[in-house]
Design an enzyme around this catalytic site. Structure first.
Site: not given
Ligand code: UD1
Ligand code: MG
Length: 488
Positions: A33, A375, A411, A464
């Protein structure tokens, strides 16, 4: 062996030794997003990557070696940026959801009793709040504790379905339901999942394989584990924080800008509470890594960036931009000064409109005035370069005076060379110093000279040309020109 409790050891020894806590930070996602080439957790607010804010907060709870960053999208880039903070990394090669991310940690977490799970995109979380989740979780013997909040707009977050006992809502959680799966009645739930949890490690990994991909994104949602644990009769508890702004996540550019403002406001408030005067604080830009001593005054529209530190009793005047620069006590930085990777010692005066480039070291009580660029240059105590000057790869001795319009020609088109100017030397205005060259202690250089050889101590260097004066020359010249004009 438990570490002693001292200011140098901020880690909670109780939490480290008994029971053993790890922190896992979810940071593998792409951040679709944000519509960016940069992975989400490397986007910066208040001068630091999102993930770095989370790691800083986590490092006040456990040692960096007990922090596991789960990385995936652009893993090498994330690792390179965060590795200096000393954390461990676990790779999630395919990003199949937050539950799948934790599945990758099974081995690494086997050595711990509990794990606190933080989100790399929830950067405002304060250490006190994380500690409160840990303490609540252990005190209540929960299998899973969920930090929840009631933000003004819950849209987009997972919602908390609490169990009602005798018509009263308890702190036991039935399930977490993601936005896209909410029933019409559940859409009214204002309590959201912050994405911050504590788990009993054994209870979590005994059931994590039961997660399914039966949801709109076809991913393993970590949130599904709440319902699974609860159905097995385990304690799944919600801890609601009153500070809803702390749990805000970054999913869009608008949220990025919003959280940046919140963090910077928090920073200026903290500084003012500690004795720093900041006029029009809403106009200044101060990064999270900046420190400022008491009784320093910051004027409007100043930017203090990176790991800049400012001492006590300084005055930083409007429109100055200081990046990774160390300023000692009692320094005055006048308007429009730009400094990066430099240091300024006690009582020096800089600007207006000075530019200190990387490696400038301005000594105590030294002056660097308007339109002076330095610098990799060191000015010793009390040295002055007050106007219109370039000093590159130079060493300027104590109390030397550099006249207006002096240029170090450092330089030769291929290499850089040094200019050394001795203590108490006097460089006349409009001088060029062709490096490598040395002007001795106490030596003078006459105005408008081009110095190509070393000048010994206490000598005069002068290139000079002879001044020619012809009295009445201009009268004759004008008369000739006018006569020629009349002939036409
Ligand atoms: C998630 C929660 C939601 C919560 C929200 C809070 C889930 C399914 N949902 O949604 O309930 O309200 O966070 O901010 O967990 N990430 C990984 N690996 C993956 C997918 C995501 O490491 O495969 C990491 C992302 O980098 C991020 C975090 O997990 O830092 C959350 O992922 P994101 O996709 O932002 O979840 P939300 O839709 O925000
Ligand atoms: Mg999130």
């Amino acid at each position: 062996m438990p570490l002693p409790c001292s200011p140098l050891n901020p880690y909670n020894t109780r939490a480290m030794s008994n029971p053993r806590f790890a922190i896992a930070i979810l940071a593998a996602g792409k951040g679709t997003r944000l519509k960016s080439k940069l992975p989400k957790v490397l986007h910066r607010i208040a001068g630091r990557p999102l993930l770095s804010h989370v790691v800083h907060a986590a490092s006040t709870i456990v040692a960096p070696s007990d922090i596991f960053c789960i990385i995936g999208h652009e893993a090498d880039r994330v690792r390179a940026e965060i590795a200096p903070l000393g954390t461990e990394f676990i790779e999630q090669r395919e990003q199949n959801g937050t539950g799948h991310a934790l599945m990758q940690c099974r081995e690494a977490l086997a050595a711990y009793d509990h794990v606190l799970v933080l989100s790399g995109d929830v950067p405002l979380m304060r250490p006190e709040t994380i500690a409160s989740v840990r303490d609540f979780h252990t005190a209540r013997g929960a299998a899973m504790t969920i930090l929840t909040a009631e933000p003004p707009d819950p849209f987009g977050y997972g919602r908390i379905v609490r169990r009602t006992v005798h018509g009263v809502s308890s702190d036991q959680v039935e399930a977490i339901v993601e936005q896209k799966q909410l029933t019409p009645e559940q859409e009214d739930i204002g309590e959201i999942n912050s994405g911050i949890y504590a788990f009993d490690v054994r209870e979590l990994f005994a059931r994590i394989d039961q997660l399914s991909t039966d949801n709109p994104h076809g991913e393993f949602y970590l949130t599904q584990i709440a319902g699974i644990l609860q159905r097995d009769g385990k304690h799944v508890l919600a801890l609601r924080t009153p500070n809803a702004s702390e749990v805000l996540g970054v999913n869009t550019r608008r949220e990025l800008a919003h959280l940046d403002s919140i963090l910077r406001e928090r920073k200026t408030r903290e500084l003012m509470d500690n004795g720093v005067t900041i006029f029009k604080p809403e106009t200044v830009l101060i990064d999270a890594g900046v420190s400022i001593g008491a009784d320093t005054v910051i004027e409007p529209f100043v930017q203090l960036l990176g790991e800049t530190s400012i001492g006590e009793d300084c005055l930083i005047r409007s429109y100055s931009v200081l990046t990774n620069t160390q300023v000692a006590d009692g320094v005055r930085v006048n308007q429009g000064t730009i400094a990066e990777e430099s240091c300024v010692e006690r009582g020096a005066i800089i600007g207006p409109y000075a530019r200190l480039r990387q490696g400038s070291e301005i000594g105590p009580e030294a002056h660097v005035g308007n339109f002076v660029e330095t610098k990799k240059t060191k000015l010793a105590r009390g040295a002055k370069a007050n106007h219109l000057t370039y000093l590159g790869d130079a060493e300027i001795g104590e109390r030397a005076n550099i006249g207006a319009g002096t240029i170090t020609c450092n330089y030769d088109g291929v290499n850089k060379h040094k200019t050394i100017i001795g203590a108490r030397a006097f460089i006349g205005s409009d001088t060029t110093l062709v490096a490598p060259v040395r002007v001795g202690d106490g030596a003078y250089v006459g105005a408008a000279s081009c110095i190509t050889k070393d000048i010994p101590d206490d000598s005069l260097g002068l290139t000079r040309p002879q001044l020619v004066i012809r009295e009445g020359w201009a009268l004759e010249k004008r008369a000739k020109l006018e006569a020629a004009k009349e002939k036409k």
